[in-house]
Design an enzyme around this catalytic site. Structure first.
Site, PDB file in Angstrom:
ATOM      1  N   LYS A  35       0.832  -1.212   0.000  1.00  0.00           N
ATOM      2  CA  LYS A  35       0.000   0.000   0.000  1.00  0.00           C
ATOM      3  C   LYS A  35       0.861   1.253   0.000  1.00  0.00           C
ATOM      4  O   LYS A  35       0.623   2.193  -0.775  1.00  0.00           O
ATOM      5  CB  LYS A  35      -0.892   0.025   1.250  1.00  0.00           C
ATOM      6  CG  LYS A  35      -2.236  -0.637   1.110  1.00  0.00           C
ATOM      7  CD  LYS A  35      -3.052  -0.328   2.356  1.00  0.00           C
ATOM      8  CE  LYS A  35      -4.439  -0.932   2.254  1.00  0.00           C
ATOM      9  NZ  LYS A  35      -5.264  -0.554   3.433  1.00  0.00           N
ATOM     10  N   GLU A 153     -18.388   6.362   1.296  1.00  0.00           N
ATOM     11  CA  GLU A 153     -17.557   5.948   0.170  1.00  0.00           C
ATOM     12  C   GLU A 153     -18.185   6.468  -1.124  1.00  0.00           C
ATOM     13  O   GLU A 153     -19.390   6.421  -1.309  1.00  0.00           O
ATOM     14  CB  GLU A 153     -17.437   4.426   0.126  1.00  0.00           C
ATOM     15  CG  GLU A 153     -16.675   3.870   1.306  1.00  0.00           C
ATOM     16  CD  GLU A 153     -16.534   2.363   1.244  1.00  0.00           C
ATOM     17  OE1 GLU A 153     -16.528   1.815   0.134  1.00  0.00           O
ATOM     18  OE2 GLU A 153     -16.452   1.736   2.316  1.00  0.00           O
ATOM     19  N   LYS A 202     -21.732   7.653  16.756  1.00  0.00           N
ATOM     20  CA  LYS A 202     -21.420   7.028  15.460  1.00  0.00           C
ATOM     21  C   LYS A 202     -22.322   5.832  15.198  1.00  0.00           C
ATOM     22  O   LYS A 202     -22.933   5.698  14.127  1.00  0.00           O
ATOM     23  CB  LYS A 202     -19.945   6.609  15.426  1.00  0.00           C
ATOM     24  CG  LYS A 202     -19.530   5.784  14.199  1.00  0.00           C
ATOM     25  CD  LYS A 202     -19.878   6.520  12.904  1.00  0.00           C
ATOM     26  CE  LYS A 202     -19.687   5.653  11.670  1.00  0.00           C
ATOM     27  NZ  LYS A 202     -18.361   5.670  11.132  1.00  0.00           N
ATOM     28  N   PHE A 247     -31.921   8.911   2.288  1.00  0.00           N
ATOM     29  CA  PHE A 247     -31.993   7.491   2.644  1.00  0.00           C
ATOM     30  C   PHE A 247     -33.428   6.941   2.591  1.00  0.00           C
ATOM     31  O   PHE A 247     -33.746   5.960   3.241  1.00  0.00           O
ATOM     32  CB  PHE A 247     -31.362   7.229   4.017  1.00  0.00           C
ATOM     33  CG  PHE A 247     -29.873   7.407   4.018  1.00  0.00           C
ATOM     34  CD1 PHE A 247     -29.021   6.330   3.815  1.00  0.00           C
ATOM     35  CD2 PHE A 247     -29.304   8.665   4.175  1.00  0.00           C
ATOM     36  CE1 PHE A 247     -27.652   6.489   3.783  1.00  0.00           C
ATOM     37  CE2 PHE A 247     -27.932   8.848   4.134  1.00  0.00           C
ATOM     38  CZ  PHE A 247     -27.108   7.745   3.936  1.00  0.00           C
ATOM     39  N   CYS A 258     -19.733  -0.326   6.394  1.00  0.00           N
ATOM     40  CA  CYS A 258     -20.181   0.387   7.599  1.00  0.00           C
ATOM     41  C   CYS A 258     -21.522  -0.100   8.134  1.00  0.00           C
ATOM     42  O   CYS A 258     -21.596  -0.619   9.250  1.00  0.00           O
ATOM     43  CB  CYS A 258     -20.251   1.888   7.315  1.00  0.00           C
ATOM     44  SG  CYS A 258     -18.632   2.655   7.106  1.00  0.00           S
TER      45      CYS A 258
END
Length: 447
Positions: A35, A153, A202, A247, A258
């Site tokens: 990476k 993302e 979160k 959503f 996630c």
């Protein structure tokens, strides 16, 4: 500010690059030499629009560097951010081994006061665990911060540079103010809480968004049975400020790294304190079943017999503008199709390689180099990811190359006017008015 970010996955890499863009000196650290070599060579190990250009820009400006040398990075920095992975264990709990290992390694090389911020998504109490690990291995002073991320993302740069809010969990006012000052160029919506509340924010946020998705998919399933159109229902609902439009798009459910991981983890967190999160369990169950709506529609069309049929699949990533295939509905849909004896022709603009690596060998799948190549000669086409390439496809051409004009739209991307000049046997999610006459058309086909 001098910042070290440990972990160059989505969260760590995007965060590090964006902190550098704000004018900070950032060192991104990862144990994966491949990476780091990719990053040093000007590449990016993930697909995220605009990220590579921003990485190169900030490296050339001298604000951003990449290394496998954690010791040197930590010693040069005032702020150390943990952004390593916390994948799910078989129980649904988050695997904290990587974050615990990183905490120990940080402690062993500290050379003065540091702020240690956890950006990884972690269960309530993890920051305290990190603090205990560091305290047990060093006499250097430090402050602990919970700094949860909320990026998506495919739009990670936008979400990072223009966040809805910044959440800071802290038990030291000065450390909280330092982190708040770092983020003030991004937004004035900065919420400072205790550490445990920040950790819970979160999980609660992702669980609520997942609940909205599963809810609208349940409404879509009812709409199909009563003759309502879920897109119109969702539009009408969304104008209520208490609900909002975000959503509320029906489809084949959520995927990615996630929502599936965080919903399972929150169920487990609740279970660990003897609380059964019944609502969230239902959300997960609905989402798991929703992806098979595509299969059920195909089985309706083919009288339950998929053996010998050629099914084209457009889209393998869990959402557009990413190469992430983790928990993608396509994984289970394609696996079910091939196990039912169907031959699958699959295409995705970006994610084929990642999908092949995760899916494994399967003689029933033909990997195609283009959308029309995948569709050519197929008995039906299933659209699973709403890439622009698919949304903008020439439907007249598409109809002409399919063996039978059958289109299963798992993301509701096509509108009535798009289909007006075609004779597709068209199925969407929760929009029965677009499917009028489908039964008659199916009965006229012979297989």
């Amino acid at each position: 500010m001098n910042i070290t970010v440990i972990g160059t996955g989505y969260v760590g890499l995007v965060s590090g690059i964006c902190y550098a863009e704000l004018g900070n000196r950032v060192i991104c650290v990862d144990k994966d030499r491949a990476k780091i070599d990719t990053l040093l060579g000007g590449g990016i190990p993930i697909y995220e629009p605009g990220l590579q250009e921003l990485s190169v820009k900030n490296r050339e400006a001298g604000r951003l560097s990449y290394t496998i040398d954690l010791q040197e990075a930590v010693r040069q920095s005032e702020l150390v951010i943990l952004a390593v992975g916390t994948p799910s264990l078989p129980s649904g709990e988050a695997n904290l081994s990587y974050i615990e290992q990183a905490a120990a390694e940080i402690a062993d090389v500290m050379n003065g006061h540091k702020i240690i911020a956890v950006k990884s998504t972690v269960p309530v109490g993890t920051n305290e665990r990190v603090r205990d690990i560091i305290r047990s291995r060093t006499s250097e002073s430090f402050d602990s911060i919970s700094l949860p991320e909320f990026l998506r993302e495919g739009s990670a740069l936008q979400d990072t540079m223009h966040p809805d809010r910044i959440i800071i969990g802290a038990d030291n006012h000065e450390a909280a103010e330092t982190i708040a000052e770092l983020h003030r160029p991004l937004t004035d919506r900065i919420v400072v809480t205790d550490i445990r509340s920040a950790e819970m924010i979160k999980y609660a946020s992702n669980a609520f968004l997942a609940t909205k998705i599963s809810f609208v998919n349940e409404i879509a399933n009812i709409c199909e049975k009563v003759g309502a159109d879920v897109t119109l229902v969702a539009e009408g609902m969304g104008y209520d400020k208490r609900i909002g439009h975000a959503f509320l798009k029906a489809g084949i459910g959520y995927g990615g790294s996630c929502f599936p991981k965080d919903t399972r983890a929150l169920i487990q967190i609740a279970g660990n304190v003897d609380y059964e999160f019944k609502l969230l369990r239902a959300v997960v169950e609905v989402n798991q079943d929703q992806r098979f709506s595509v299969i059920r529609k195909l089985e309706t069309i083919f009288d339950g017999r998929l053996e010998g049929k050629t099914i084209a699949v457009w889209g393998l990533a869990f959402k557009p503008n990413t190469d992430d295939v983790r928990e993608s509905p396509a994984l289970e849909i394609i696996r079910h199709l091939t196990r039912s004896g169907a031959h699958v022709k699959a295409y995705d603009p970006i994610a084929i390689s990642n999908f092949q690596s995760m899916y494994g060998e399967d003689s029933g799948v033909e990997w195609c180099g283009g959308a029309m190549e995948a569709a050519a000669g197929a008995d039906a086409l299933c659209l699973l990811t709403e890439w622009d390439e698919f949304v903008q496809a020439d439907l007249q051409e598409l109809q002409s190359i399919l063996r039978k004009p059958i289109l299963i739209d798992g993301r509701n991307v096509f509108k009535e006017e798009d289909l007006a000049e075609t004779t597709f046997i068209y199925y969407s999610i929760g929009r029965p008015r677009l499917n009028q006459g489908v039964k008659e058309e199916i009965s006229a086909l012979h297989y």
